[in-house]
Design a protein around this motif. Structure first.
Motif, PDB file in Angstrom:
ATOM      1  N   SER A  28       0.851  -1.181   0.000  1.00  0.00           N
ATOM      2  CA  SER A  28       0.000   0.000   0.000  1.00  0.00           C
ATOM      3  C   SER A  28       0.891   1.236   0.000  1.00  0.00           C
ATOM      4  CB  SER A  28      -0.893   0.021   1.235  1.00  0.00           C
ATOM      5  OG  SER A  28      -1.793  -1.062   1.201  1.00  0.00           O
ATOM      6  N   LEU A  29       0.657   2.096  -0.943  1.00  0.00           N
ATOM      7  CA  LEU A  29       1.390   3.355  -1.025  1.00  0.00           C
ATOM      8  C   LEU A  29       0.676   4.382  -0.157  1.00  0.00           C
ATOM      9  CD1 LEU A  29       3.498   5.275  -2.340  1.00  0.00           C
ATOM     10  CD2 LEU A  29       1.852   5.613  -4.188  1.00  0.00           C
ATOM     11  N   MET A  30       1.434   5.052   0.700  1.00  0.00           N
ATOM     12  CA  MET A  30       0.922   6.157   1.504  1.00  0.00           C
ATOM     13  C   MET A  30       1.824   7.345   1.214  1.00  0.00           C
ATOM     14  SD  MET A  30       0.201   4.435   5.191  1.00  0.00           S
ATOM     15  CE  MET A  30       0.595   2.704   5.254  1.00  0.00           C
ATOM     16  N   VAL A  31       1.225   8.521   1.055  1.00  0.00           N
ATOM     17  CA  VAL A  31       1.985   9.715   0.698  1.00  0.00           C
ATOM     18  C   VAL A  31       1.770  10.796   1.742  1.00  0.00           C
ATOM     19  CG1 VAL A  31       2.281  11.521  -1.043  1.00  0.00           C
ATOM     20  CG2 VAL A  31       1.787   9.178  -1.759  1.00  0.00           C
ATOM     21  N   ALA A  32       2.864  11.453   2.129  1.00  0.00           N
ATOM     22  CA  ALA A  32       2.789  12.608   3.017  1.00  0.00           C
ATOM     23  C   ALA A  32       3.654  13.711   2.413  1.00  0.00           C
ATOM     24  CB  ALA A  32       3.272  12.257   4.419  1.00  0.00           C
ATOM     25  N   VAL A  33       3.077  14.881   2.243  1.00  0.00           N
ATOM     26  CA  VAL A  33       3.771  16.013   1.634  1.00  0.00           C
ATOM     27  C   VAL A  33       4.191  16.997   2.723  1.00  0.00           C
ATOM     28  CG1 VAL A  33       3.582  17.914  -0.010  1.00  0.00           C
ATOM     29  CG2 VAL A  33       2.426  15.745  -0.485  1.00  0.00           C
ATOM     30  N   ASP A  34       5.426  17.432   2.646  1.00  0.00           N
ATOM     31  CA  ASP A  34       6.007  18.357   3.611  1.00  0.00           C
ATOM     32  C   ASP A  34       5.689  19.793   3.198  1.00  0.00           C
ATOM     33  OD1 ASP A  34       7.619  19.869   5.281  1.00  0.00           O
ATOM     34  OD2 ASP A  34       9.494  18.936   4.644  1.00  0.00           O
ATOM     35  N   GLN A  60       7.230  15.642  -9.338  1.00  0.00           N
ATOM     36  CA  GLN A  60       8.129  14.705 -10.018  1.00  0.00           C
ATOM     37  C   GLN A  60       8.395  13.478  -9.148  1.00  0.00           C
ATOM     38  OE1 GLN A  60      11.549  16.950 -11.423  1.00  0.00           O
ATOM     39  NE2 GLN A  60      10.207  18.540 -12.245  1.00  0.00           N
ATOM     40  N   ALA A  61       8.579  13.685  -7.842  1.00  0.00           N
ATOM     41  CA  ALA A  61       8.791  12.561  -6.924  1.00  0.00           C
ATOM     42  C   ALA A  61       7.533  11.694  -6.823  1.00  0.00           C
ATOM     43  CB  ALA A  61       9.192  13.071  -5.542  1.00  0.00           C
ATOM     44  N   ILE A  62       6.371  12.336  -6.743  1.00  0.00           N
ATOM     45  CA  ILE A  62       5.107  11.592  -6.681  1.00  0.00           C
ATOM     46  C   ILE A  62       4.960  10.716  -7.918  1.00  0.00           C
ATOM     47  CG2 ILE A  62       2.581  11.850  -6.828  1.00  0.00           C
ATOM     48  CD1 ILE A  62       2.962  14.372  -4.995  1.00  0.00           C
ATOM     49  N   ARG A  63       5.223  11.288  -9.079  1.00  0.00           N
ATOM     50  CA  ARG A  63       5.100  10.521 -10.337  1.00  0.00           C
ATOM     51  C   ARG A  63       6.108   9.375 -10.395  1.00  0.00           C
ATOM     52  NH1 ARG A  63       5.550  15.813 -13.786  1.00  0.00           N
ATOM     53  NH2 ARG A  63       3.580  16.784 -13.234  1.00  0.00           N
ATOM     54  N   THR A  64       7.365   9.685 -10.110  1.00  0.00           N
ATOM     55  CA  THR A  64       8.427   8.691 -10.250  1.00  0.00           C
ATOM     56  C   THR A  64       8.245   7.526  -9.284  1.00  0.00           C
ATOM     57  OG1 THR A  64       9.956  10.429 -10.959  1.00  0.00           O
ATOM     58  CG2 THR A  64      10.933   8.354 -10.223  1.00  0.00           C
ATOM     59  N   ILE A  65       8.126   7.826  -8.012  1.00  0.00           N
ATOM     60  CA  ILE A  65       7.985   6.766  -7.009  1.00  0.00           C
ATOM     61  C   ILE A  65       6.594   6.154  -7.085  1.00  0.00           C
ATOM     62  CG2 ILE A  65       7.968   6.264  -4.533  1.00  0.00           C
ATOM     63  CD1 ILE A  65      10.072   8.601  -4.329  1.00  0.00           C
ATOM     64  N   GLY A  66       5.579   6.999  -7.215  1.00  0.00           N
ATOM     65  CA  GLY A  66       4.208   6.512  -7.266  1.00  0.00           C
ATOM     66  C   GLY A  66       3.939   5.560  -8.407  1.00  0.00           C
ATOM     67  N   ASN A  67       4.469   5.857  -9.579  1.00  0.00           N
ATOM     68  CA  ASN A  67       4.226   4.981 -10.734  1.00  0.00           C
ATOM     69  C   ASN A  67       4.904   3.620 -10.594  1.00  0.00           C
ATOM     70  OD1 ASN A  67       2.444   6.564 -12.272  1.00  0.00           O
ATOM     71  ND2 ASN A  67       4.141   7.795 -13.033  1.00  0.00           N
ATOM     72  N   PRO A  79      -3.908   6.816   0.691  1.00  0.00           N
ATOM     73  CA  PRO A  79      -4.079   7.907   1.642  1.00  0.00           C
ATOM     74  C   PRO A  79      -3.002   8.966   1.385  1.00  0.00           C
ATOM     75  CG  PRO A  79      -3.209   5.952   2.748  1.00  0.00           C
ATOM     76  CD  PRO A  79      -3.470   5.587   1.319  1.00  0.00           C
ATOM     77  N   VAL A  80      -3.417  10.225   1.390  1.00  0.00           N
ATOM     78  CA  VAL A  80      -2.488  11.322   1.116  1.00  0.00           C
ATOM     79  C   VAL A  80      -2.666  12.385   2.192  1.00  0.00           C
ATOM     80  CG1 VAL A  80      -1.694  13.006  -0.584  1.00  0.00           C
ATOM     81  CG2 VAL A  80      -2.770  10.888  -1.355  1.00  0.00           C
ATOM     82  N   TRP A  81      -1.569  12.669   2.886  1.00  0.00           N
ATOM     83  CA  TRP A  81      -1.584  13.664   3.943  1.00  0.00           C
ATOM     84  C   TRP A  81      -0.572  14.760   3.657  1.00  0.00           C
ATOM     85  CZ3 TRP A  81      -0.725   8.432   5.506  1.00  0.00           C
ATOM     86  CH2 TRP A  81      -1.850   7.797   6.049  1.00  0.00           C
ATOM     87  N   GLY A  82      -0.708  15.809   4.395  1.00  0.00           N
ATOM     88  CA  GLY A  82       0.299  16.854   4.411  1.00  0.00           C
ATOM     89  C   GLY A  82       0.659  17.085   5.857  1.00  0.00           C
ATOM     90  N   ILE A 141      -2.354   7.811  -9.041  1.00  0.00           N
ATOM     91  CA  ILE A 141      -1.257   8.775  -8.921  1.00  0.00           C
ATOM     92  C   ILE A 141      -1.730  10.147  -9.387  1.00  0.00           C
ATOM     93  CG2 ILE A 141       1.092   9.323  -9.688  1.00  0.00           C
ATOM     94  CD1 ILE A 141       0.757   6.869  -7.770  1.00  0.00           C
ATOM     95  N   TYR A 142      -2.559  10.184 -10.402  1.00  0.00           N
ATOM     96  CA  TYR A 142      -3.115  11.457 -10.869  1.00  0.00           C
ATOM     97  C   TYR A 142      -3.925  12.126  -9.753  1.00  0.00           C
ATOM     98  CZ  TYR A 142      -5.697  14.814 -13.713  1.00  0.00           C
ATOM     99  OH  TYR A 142      -6.242  15.974 -14.224  1.00  0.00           O
ATOM    100  N   GLY A 143      -4.673  11.339  -8.992  1.00  0.00           N
ATOM    101  CA  GLY A 143      -5.451  11.864  -7.866  1.00  0.00           C
ATOM    102  C   GLY A 143      -4.551  12.464  -6.795  1.00  0.00           C
ATOM    103  N   ILE A 144      -3.426  11.802  -6.515  1.00  0.00           N
ATOM    104  CA  ILE A 144      -2.461  12.333  -5.541  1.00  0.00           C
ATOM    105  C   ILE A 144      -1.945  13.682  -6.025  1.00  0.00           C
ATOM    106  CG2 ILE A 144      -0.181  12.025  -4.488  1.00  0.00           C
ATOM    107  CD1 ILE A 144      -0.652   8.980  -4.715  1.00  0.00           C
ATOM    108  N   GLU A 145      -1.561  13.726  -7.283  1.00  0.00           N
ATOM    109  CA  GLU A 145      -0.999  14.953  -7.844  1.00  0.00           C
ATOM    110  C   GLU A 145      -2.013  16.095  -7.844  1.00  0.00           C
ATOM    111  OE1 GLU A 145       1.607  16.332 -11.715  1.00  0.00           O
ATOM    112  OE2 GLU A 145       1.102  14.218 -11.484  1.00  0.00           O
TER     113      GLU A 145
END
Length: 180
Positions: A28-34, A60-67, A79-82, A141-145
């Protein structure tokens, strides 16, 4: 010459990432943006959040790692947080004007500087980018972006950087998934 006696021997197989994939692991990919101020103001080209035609360094990081990682996530909901933002809320000042003896009305200098609005807000060290704290997931990934682009246009970067609250959320999700 000496003699070597082995009292006990144990061999352990070290599994590779590919072994786990072959065994059917579901990641499961989880993303947190600083969103801390140390990343620089989004309007400055040196900022990690600068929205250039190629996208920010975060995009660019979201696309590269996310894909790469998203290929191993079966439902494609992430899940995407900040962390660390200043929620903007505007309140108008009372529109009282002082009058000179000449009858001309003047706005006090601080009203002019603040354009008759003051920004109030709240610092948050873990917030859902989609605004739904109970279900912070977005699709693909598009939704995250898209959530990232929307958020960077609405928040002011702030500080300090505290990772513990966001890491606790990720650990709780991973632990719950493991117990099922």
């Amino acid at each position: 010459m000496g003699v070597l006696k082995v009292a006990e021997f144990k061999s352990t197989v070290a599994h590779s990432f590919l072994d786990f994939l072959a065994g059917g692991v579901d990641m499961s990919l989880m993303v947190a943006v600083d969103f801390t101020g140390s990343n620089g103001h989004p309007l400055h080209p040196q900022s990690l959040h600068y929205l250039s035609p190629q996208g920010s360094q975060y995009q660019q990081a979201i696309r590269t790692i996310g894909n790469i990682v998203s290929c191993y996530d079966s439902d494609q909901n992430f899940p995407v947080w900040g962390f660390v933002k200043w929620k903007k809320k505007k309140r108008s000042f009372l529109k009282k004007k002082k009058k000179k003896k000449s009858g001309l009305s003047l706005t006090p200098p601080f009203f002019f500087f603040l354009k008759k609005k003051k920004i109030y807000g709240k610092v948050s060290h873990d917030f859902a980018l989609n605004g739904n704290e109970l279900n912070p997931e977005v699709h693909g990934i598009y939704g995250i972006e898209q959530m990232y682009i929307s958020a960077i246009k609405q928040v002011e970067l702030y500080g300090p950087t505290l990772f513990q609250p966001i890491l606790s959320k990720a650990i709780a999700i991973a632990s719950a998934a493991h117990s099922n």
